[in-house]
Design an enzyme around this catalytic site. Structure first.
Site, PDB file in Angstrom:
ATOM      1  NE  ARG A 138       0.588  17.257  23.009  1.00  0.00           N
ATOM      2  CZ  ARG A 138       1.140  17.036  24.202  1.00  0.00           C
ATOM      3  NH1 ARG A 138       2.378  17.421  24.425  1.00  0.00           N
ATOM      4  NH2 ARG A 138       0.442  16.461  25.132  1.00  0.00           N
ATOM      5  CE  LYS A 142      -5.116  10.719   2.002  1.00  0.00           C
ATOM      6  NZ  LYS A 142      -5.974   9.784   1.240  1.00  0.00           N
ATOM      7  CD  GLU A 161      -0.928   3.760  -7.244  1.00  0.00           C
ATOM      8  OE1 GLU A 161      -1.694   4.701  -7.532  1.00  0.00           O
ATOM      9  OE2 GLU A 161      -1.198   2.903  -6.373  1.00  0.00           O
ATOM     10  CE  LYS A 220      -0.684  11.760  -3.253  1.00  0.00           C
ATOM     11  NZ  LYS A 220      -0.341  10.574  -2.493  1.00  0.00           N
ATOM     12  CD  GLU A 242      -9.254  11.260  -0.096  1.00  0.00           C
ATOM     13  OE1 GLU A 242      -8.038  11.096   0.135  1.00  0.00           O
ATOM     14  OE2 GLU A 242     -10.016  10.357  -0.444  1.00  0.00           O
ATOM     15  NE  ARG A 257      -4.604  13.505  -0.736  1.00  0.00           N
ATOM     16  CZ  ARG A 257      -3.683  13.772   0.183  1.00  0.00           C
ATOM     17  NH1 ARG A 257      -3.770  14.875   0.903  1.00  0.00           N
ATOM     18  NH2 ARG A 257      -2.682  12.955   0.380  1.00  0.00           N
ATOM     19  CG  ASN A 273      -9.333   7.154  -3.550  1.00  0.00           C
ATOM     20  OD1 ASN A 273      -8.220   6.869  -3.135  1.00  0.00           O
ATOM     21  ND2 ASN A 273     -10.177   7.905  -2.874  1.00  0.00           N
ATOM     22  CG  HIS A 302      -6.520   3.153  -5.386  1.00  0.00           C
ATOM     23  ND1 HIS A 302      -6.077   3.545  -6.626  1.00  0.00           N
ATOM     24  CD2 HIS A 302      -5.419   3.080  -4.599  1.00  0.00           C
ATOM     25  CE1 HIS A 302      -4.758   3.705  -6.583  1.00  0.00           C
ATOM     26  NE2 HIS A 302      -4.338   3.425  -5.362  1.00  0.00           N
ATOM     27  CG  HIS A 304      -8.002  -0.495  -1.492  1.00  0.00           C
ATOM     28  ND1 HIS A 304      -8.404   0.769  -1.123  1.00  0.00           N
ATOM     29  CD2 HIS A 304      -6.660  -0.447  -1.624  1.00  0.00           C
ATOM     30  CE1 HIS A 304      -7.328   1.553  -1.045  1.00  0.00           C
ATOM     31  NE2 HIS A 304      -6.261   0.841  -1.347  1.00  0.00           N
ATOM     32  CG  HIS A 346      -1.260  -0.627  -3.669  1.00  0.00           C
ATOM     33  ND1 HIS A 346      -2.557  -0.603  -3.189  1.00  0.00           N
ATOM     34  CD2 HIS A 346      -1.045   0.589  -4.225  1.00  0.00           C
ATOM     35  CE1 HIS A 346      -3.084   0.589  -3.441  1.00  0.00           C
ATOM     36  NE2 HIS A 346      -2.189   1.322  -4.068  1.00  0.00           N
TER      37      HIS A 346
HETATM   38  P1  NAD Z   1       7.024  -1.319   0.406  1.00  0.00           P
HETATM   39  O1  NAD Z   1       7.436  -0.186   1.244  1.00  0.00           O
HETATM   40  O2  NAD Z   1       6.567  -2.552   1.093  1.00  0.00           O
HETATM   41  O3  NAD Z   1       8.211  -1.695  -0.587  1.00  0.00           O
HETATM   42  C1  NAD Z   1       8.061  -2.783  -1.471  1.00  0.00           C
HETATM   43  C2  NAD Z   1       9.202  -3.792  -1.344  1.00  0.00           C
HETATM   44  O4  NAD Z   1      10.375  -3.254  -1.952  1.00  0.00           O
HETATM   45  C3  NAD Z   1       9.588  -4.117   0.093  1.00  0.00           C
HETATM   46  O5  NAD Z   1       9.896  -5.482   0.167  1.00  0.00           O
HETATM   47  C4  NAD Z   1      10.849  -3.290   0.317  1.00  0.00           C
HETATM   48  O6  NAD Z   1      11.695  -3.858   1.279  1.00  0.00           O
HETATM   49  C5  NAD Z   1      11.473  -3.303  -1.044  1.00  0.00           C
HETATM   50  N1  NAD Z   1      12.320  -2.155  -1.384  1.00  0.00           N
HETATM   51  C6  NAD Z   1      12.033  -0.857  -1.185  1.00  0.00           C
HETATM   52  N2  NAD Z   1      12.951  -0.082  -1.761  1.00  0.00           N
HETATM   53  C7  NAD Z   1      13.866  -0.901  -2.315  1.00  0.00           C
HETATM   54  C8  NAD Z   1      15.041  -0.684  -3.067  1.00  0.00           C
HETATM   55  N3  NAD Z   1      15.437   0.544  -3.411  1.00  0.00           N
HETATM   56  N4  NAD Z   1      15.742  -1.759  -3.472  1.00  0.00           N
HETATM   57  C9  NAD Z   1      15.315  -3.009  -3.173  1.00  0.00           C
HETATM   58  N5  NAD Z   1      14.200  -3.275  -2.498  1.00  0.00           N
HETATM   59  C10 NAD Z   1      13.471  -2.232  -2.076  1.00  0.00           C
HETATM   60  O7  NAD Z   1       5.840  -0.940  -0.599  1.00  0.00           O
HETATM   61  P2  NAD Z   1       5.525   0.337  -1.508  1.00  0.00           P
HETATM   62  O8  NAD Z   1       4.924  -0.216  -2.730  1.00  0.00           O
HETATM   63  O9  NAD Z   1       6.658   1.267  -1.636  1.00  0.00           O
HETATM   64  O10 NAD Z   1       4.414   1.096  -0.669  1.00  0.00           O
HETATM   65  C11 NAD Z   1       3.184   0.499  -0.347  1.00  0.00           C
HETATM   66  C12 NAD Z   1       2.634   1.146   0.893  1.00  0.00           C
HETATM   67  O11 NAD Z   1       2.470   2.551   0.652  1.00  0.00           O
HETATM   68  C13 NAD Z   1       1.279   0.616   1.308  1.00  0.00           C
HETATM   69  O12 NAD Z   1       1.297   0.362   2.688  1.00  0.00           O
HETATM   70  C14 NAD Z   1       0.330   1.755   0.997  1.00  0.00           C
HETATM   71  O13 NAD Z   1      -0.768   1.795   1.866  1.00  0.00           O
HETATM   72  C15 NAD Z   1       1.212   2.942   1.177  1.00  0.00           C
HETATM   73  N6  NAD Z   1       0.773   4.131   0.429  1.00  0.00           N
HETATM   74  C16 NAD Z   1       0.657   5.297   1.099  1.00  0.00           C
HETATM   75  C17 NAD Z   1       0.261   6.441   0.440  1.00  0.00           C
HETATM   76  C18 NAD Z   1       0.190   7.742   1.159  1.00  0.00           C
HETATM   77  O14 NAD Z   1      -0.328   8.705   0.618  1.00  0.00           O
HETATM   78  N7  NAD Z   1       0.707   7.825   2.362  1.00  0.00           N
HETATM   79  C19 NAD Z   1      -0.030   6.400  -0.932  1.00  0.00           C
HETATM   80  C20 NAD Z   1       0.099   5.194  -1.581  1.00  0.00           C
HETATM   81  C21 NAD Z   1       0.503   4.060  -0.896  1.00  0.00           C
HETATM   82 ZN    ZN Z   2      -2.308   3.345  -4.770  1.00  0.00          ZN
END
Ligand code: NAD
Ligand code: ZN
Length: 373
Positions: free
Chosen positions: A125, A147, A189, A230, A240, A244, A248, A251, A255, A270
């Site tokens: 939990r 999130k 972003e 943010k 949200e 908030r 988007n 987005h 998406h 993304h």
């Molecule tokens: P990711 O975590 O897949 O990282 C992108 C790539 O970079 C991966 O291949 C990873 O292995 C590599 N990588 C990461 N750090 C590295 C480093 N320092 N050196 C070398 N390689 C590295 O993608 P992302 O763009 O960081 O995140 C995308 C995800 O985040 C999506 O799933 C999205 O839904 C989520 N997201 C969540 C929120 C939230 O509020 N929780 C907001 C926006 C996005």
């Molecule tokens: Zn985004």
């Protein structure tokens, strides 16, 4: 730099700067309120790419201070935000007998943050959780706001929780190993934050983007300003129900394009989909006579300068027809009955939530955009 996220029940710091992994021990002890390191046990969830570059450094620092760590390494990529991988992570944490007072560190991009954060929120939990974001996107976006979650075959991020970390440690040194394509995607972003309601920040980025792309104080400032922005939105609307949703911007179209290109080997990432999505949202605002084309052109020019895609024509491969694209929008969770919620804009950096956009208007718009390609 420290940005504090203030929430109803919980406050936490985002620490941003160079050399933070090396100082992680003191930060972790401080934020976990532990006097002696003997009691600290940590699971480090990370992916293969990040592990290859940065896990050793962190583990060595922790081991020198007799902090016991369990590395949990998953495959890199969005596919890891799934039930089988989640279960695997949870099992490893339980097998290691980590207890409620022990902690989980997410060392990685948004995928790792979402996955590890979700695991932390449901194991016993709720376990202590620390974010160490390693992508620009994770440092300015996904690690802020609480999130967490995984994907479902029915859509992205449909299973998850709101769960806040004890702290976020964003070491800008790790960005050195991030592929430039990933950096640019995160930058989209950052531009989005300016376009939501801070035109001055957008102008500042237009002037300073080269320094934002390289190591140094301007980069740290840009990340801190983004986190602050943010954090402010999240403070006012943690779950949200209102403003908030402005986050988007770009987005809904973004998406849609991500879904449309999922099975392409040349898939958009993304932030790239969001860059095109932002331009489409502005062009759609033009059509509704909300802004003049010069606004869109200015943003487009900036995205082009930094090497981001800006139009459907920039997407490799063939896109589905407008009707199919519309079904991807309808699958998105922002739909209610026959009206779509879109983030539109009245001027550069003046976005607003439009709750009654007609799907027909969007369909017509998409048809036009596809014809030009
Ligand atoms: P990711 O975590 O897949 O990282 C992108 C790539 O970079 C991966 O291949 C990873 O292995 C590599 N990588 C990461 N750090 C590295 C480093 N320092 N050196 C070398 N390689 C590295 O993608 P992302 O763009 O960081 O995140 C995308 C995800 O985040 C999506 O799933 C999205 O839904 C989520 N997201 C969540 C929120 C939230 O509020 N929780 C907001 C926006 C996005
Ligand atoms: Zn985004």
């Amino acid at each position: 730099k420290i940005v504090t996220v203030k929430l109803n029940k919980h406050c936490y710091d985002i620490i941003i700067g160079s050399g933070l992994i090396a100082q992680a021990v003191s930060k972790i002890k401080h934020y976990l309120h532990q006097k002696s390191s003997h009691q600290i046990r940590l699971a480090i969830v990370t992916d293969k790419n990040v592990a290859a570059f940065h896990l050793n450094t962190l583990q060595t620092k922790l081991a020198e201070n007799e902090i016991y760590t369990i590395p949990i390494i998953v495959e890199a990529g969005e596919q890891s935000k799934s039930f089988p991988i989640l279960q695997n992570v949870i099992d490893k944490i339980l097998v290691a007998r980590l207890e409620r007072g022990d902690s989980i560190i997410a060392l990685g991009g948004g995928v790792i943050g979402d996955l590890a954060g979700f695991a932390a929120s449901i194991i016993r939990r709720g376990m202590h959780f620390i974010q160490m974001p390693t992508t620009l996107l994770a440092q300015i976006d996904s690690s802020v706001g609480g999130k967490t979650g995984i994907n479902s075959p029915y859509g992205k991020n449909l299973i998850g929780t709101f769960y806040q970390p004890q702290c976020v440690i964003a070491d800008t040194d790790v960005l050195n190993t991030l592929p430039s394509r990933e950096f640019r995607a995160g930058y989209a972003e950052m531009v989005k934050y300016g376009l939501i309601n801070q035109p001055h920040f957008f102008e500042w980025l237009e002037k300073n983007w080269q320094k934002v792309f390289s190591k140094g104080p301007i980069q740290i400032e840009a990340i801190a300003r983004s986190c602050q922005f943010k954090a402010d939105i999240v403070t006012h609307d943690e779950h949200e129900t209102g403003q908030r949703a402005l986050l988007n911007l770009g987005h809904t179209f973004g998406h849609m394009l991500e879904t449309a290109t999922t099975y392409d080997s040349n898939r958009l990432i993304h932030g790239e989909a969001v860059a095109i999505g932002i331009i489409l949202a502005h062009q759609f605002s033009e059509q509704l006579n909300l802004i003049s084309p010069t606004v869109t052109q200015r943003i487009k020019a900036h995205f082009k300068t930094v090497g981001l895609p800006t139009q459907l024509q920039d997407i490799p491969g063939k896109l589905p027809d407008a009707e199919t694209l519309m079904t991807f929008i309808a699958q998105d969770k922002k739909v209610s009955q026959n009206n779509l919620t879109f983030i539109l804009t009245r001027a550069l950096g003046q976005s607003f939530i439009a709750k009654n956009v007609s799907p027909n208007a969007v369909l017509t718009f998409l048809k036009q955009k596809l014809m030009k390609s």
